[in-house]
Structure formats: structure tokens, C-alpha cells
Design an enzyme around this catalytic site. Structure first.
Site, short mmCIF file in Angstrom:
data_model
loop_
_atom_site.label_atom_id
_atom_site.label_comp_id
_atom_site.label_asym_id
_atom_site.label_seq_id
_atom_site.Cartn_x
_atom_site.Cartn_y
_atom_site.Cartn_z
N SER A 9 0.85 -1.18 0.00
CA SER A 9 0.00 0.00 0.00
C SER A 9 0.90 1.24 0.00
O SER A 9 1.85 1.32 -0.76
CB SER A 9 -0.94 -0.03 1.20
OG SER A 9 -1.76 1.10 1.25
N TYR B 235 -4.77 8.65 -6.42
CA TYR B 235 -3.85 7.67 -5.84
C TYR B 235 -4.30 7.33 -4.43
O TYR B 235 -4.35 6.16 -4.03
CB TYR B 235 -2.44 8.24 -5.84
CG TYR B 235 -1.39 7.30 -5.27
CD1 TYR B 235 -1.17 6.05 -5.84
CD2 TYR B 235 -0.61 7.67 -4.18
CE1 TYR B 235 -0.21 5.19 -5.33
CE2 TYR B 235 0.35 6.82 -3.67
CZ TYR B 235 0.54 5.58 -4.25
OH TYR B 235 1.50 4.73 -3.74
N LYS C 155 -5.39 3.57 -3.01
CA LYS C 155 -4.72 2.91 -1.88
C LYS C 155 -5.65 2.75 -0.67
O LYS C 155 -5.53 1.77 0.07
CB LYS C 155 -3.45 3.70 -1.51
CG LYS C 155 -2.35 3.61 -2.54
CD LYS C 155 -1.91 2.16 -2.78
CE LYS C 155 -0.70 2.07 -3.70
NZ LYS C 155 -0.28 0.67 -3.92
#
Length: 276
Positions: free
Chosen positions: A130, A144, A148
Site C-alpha cells: 500500500s 492515488y 490505496k
């Protein structure tokens, strides 16, 4: 018996460093990447093969080739990923889809392909790479962050589903590592976006925030992150999350150890770009 690990995204960064470390430790390594190239020199226990997480047929063939070569897979490291940089409004939907295809759906497809093998053996471990961006939000990386955060939620939930089958799930959270190609690709992606001029002042301020963050980093390396991945694979615990770099620990601790009001006040003071 010698254990075998399959790692995605081995062409550079964490994946390359992890593949070489596992090989040095005597593991069989299925080192996968979109465009296979020489890795770690000559290792008889390393199979370099093609795997593009956006192409399910390459996932199937890489898993099958690895099992045919080594007989069994014990650990899967889902490392392949990249980050979009820029404001949401300036990012085309196609790039958003790519972000989730690589960072989320690609991981899910690798898990889906390897789970029957793990179930058959009643053993196995997934280590999903991660990011600090899976714990706390930052300006200019909303997509992003979203990918994640999704990976973190998927991994935690999956860990409950698979525990009764003898299969483990772990999450490694790095951040602030400069010796990868991650920033280069993010910059290239940003240059292809078309952002309204109304955001110019915000982008300038956000860039200054990121410059300050870069200057305060402690120079964590891909090798250090690879060591955390290896430790997660071998420590014999059911620990779920591993913070892999010192730089992000203060932000992770603030996110997980403060009240919502305290955390948001802390982040807004430090992360809100100065505009005007």
C-alpha cells in the site's frame, strides 16, 4: 522445503529490491513485470516472466509457469502500482480507470488467480504493498489516495475471509522513498492532464507543500522497504499492517492515534496550500 514467492512489478523499485532480497535468502522467486528484463544477475532460483496486472491472461500464464517451475507458491507480493498526480478535475476518466485497474483491480485479479492454489494447500500469504497514501490524504493525489484506501479496505476485509482457510493477508505501507521510478511516471501522467486555470494558484501552493515534504525526508531506500516485505513474509505473526519507512510514521500515528478534530486541524495547518 524451499519456499517460493511471486512478486509483481519487479522492473524497478520495491519489487526489484524484494526479488533480489528473497533470492539472496534462498527463496525461489517468480519475478514478474510487464516487460521482462534481466534481474539481480544470474540466480538459478529466479524465474523472470511477464505479468501485466491489466492483462488477465498474463496473470494466468505467470502463475501457471511459476507453479510448473517450482511446484508451489507460498507468498504473493502485490507490489505493482503507480500514482496519478494532479487535481481531480484535470484528470481524464480514462486515467482514473487506469489508476484503479493497476492499483486495485490488478491486485484483485492476481489474488483471484492464486487463491485456488492457496486453498488447495490450505496455506499461503498475500502481502499487498500500500502506501502512506492509503492512511492519510494529501493534496494533488486524490486518485492515488482513493486507490490505496480501497486496497487497504480490501486487504483488511480479505484477511478475515481467508484466515479460516490458513491463508494470511498483510499490508506494507511505505512512503517518502526517492530511489524508485514512481515519481517519474507520476510526473509524466501529470503532464498529460488538462487542468483549468482556476487551479493555478492552488497547484503552485501544493507544489510548495510537496517540496517541503521532500526536503524533510530521511532518504528511505527501496532496500529498506524490501526488508520490511521480507520480514512480513517470515515473522510468523498475524500482524496486518507494517509501516515501512520512518518518514511517514508521524502522520500515520497522528491519523490513527488522534481524534478526528485533532487530526484534521494538524493536517490542514501543514497540508493546505497557501493560495494568494
Amino acid at each position: 522445503m524451499t519456499k517460493t514467492v511471486l512478486i509483481t512489478g519487479c522492473s524497478s523499485g520495491f519489487g526489484e529490491a524484494a526479488a533480489c532480497l528473497f533470492a539472496d535468502k534462498g527463496w525461489n522467486v517468480i519475478a514478474t513485470m510487464r516487460n521482462p528484463t534481466e534481474l539481480c544477475g544470474e540466480y538459478p532460483n529466479v524465474l523472470v516472466t511477464k505479468l501485466d496486472v491489466q492483462d488477465r491472461e498474463t496473470i494466468k500464464s505467470a502463475v501457471a509457469e511459476g507453479i510448473a517451475r517450482f511446484g508451489k507458491i507460498d507468498v504473493v507480493v502485490n507490489n505493482a502500482g503507480y500514482g496519478l498526480f494532479g487535481v481531480f478535475e484535470g484528470t481524464p476518466r480514462e486515467r482514473v480507470q487506469d489508476q484503479f485497474d493497476v492499483n486495485v483491480f490488478g491486485v484483485m485479479d492476481v489474488v483471484r488467480e492464486t487463491l485456488p492454489h492457496f486453498r488447495e494447500n490450505r496455506s499461503g500469504l498475500y502481502i499487498n504493498v500500500s502506501s502512506g497514501a492509503g492512511v492519510f490524504g494529501l493534496p494533488m493525489i486524490s486518485l492515488y489516495n482513493a486507490s490505496k484506501f480501497a486496497l487497504e479496505g480490501f486487504s483488511e476485509s480479505l484477511s478475515y475471509e481467508l484466515a479460516a482457510l490458513g491463508i494470511g493477508v498483510k499490508i506494507v505501507e511505505p512512503g517518502g522513498v526517492l530511489d524508485t521510478k514512481f515519481g517519474q511516471r507520476s510526473g509524466q501522467e501529470f503532464s498529460s492532464t488538462s487542468t483549468p486555470a482556476d487551479y493555478d494558484a492552488f497547484i503552485a501552493g501544493a507544489s510548495a507543500v510537496f517540496d517541503q515534504l521532500r526536503q524533510s525526508r530521511g532518504r528511505a531506500t527501496s532496500e529498506e522497504v524490501a526488508q520490511v516485505i521480507y520480514d512480513a513474509a517470515t515473522d510468523g505473526t498475524d500482524q496486518l499492517r507494517y509501516v515501512a519507512t520512518e518518514d511517514i510514521k508521524p502522520l500515520v500515528e497522528k491519523r490513527r492515534g488522534s481524534s478526528e478534530a485533532e487530526y484534521m486541524a494538524f493536517m490542514r495547518e501543514r497540508m493546505t496550500p497557501k493560495v494568494g
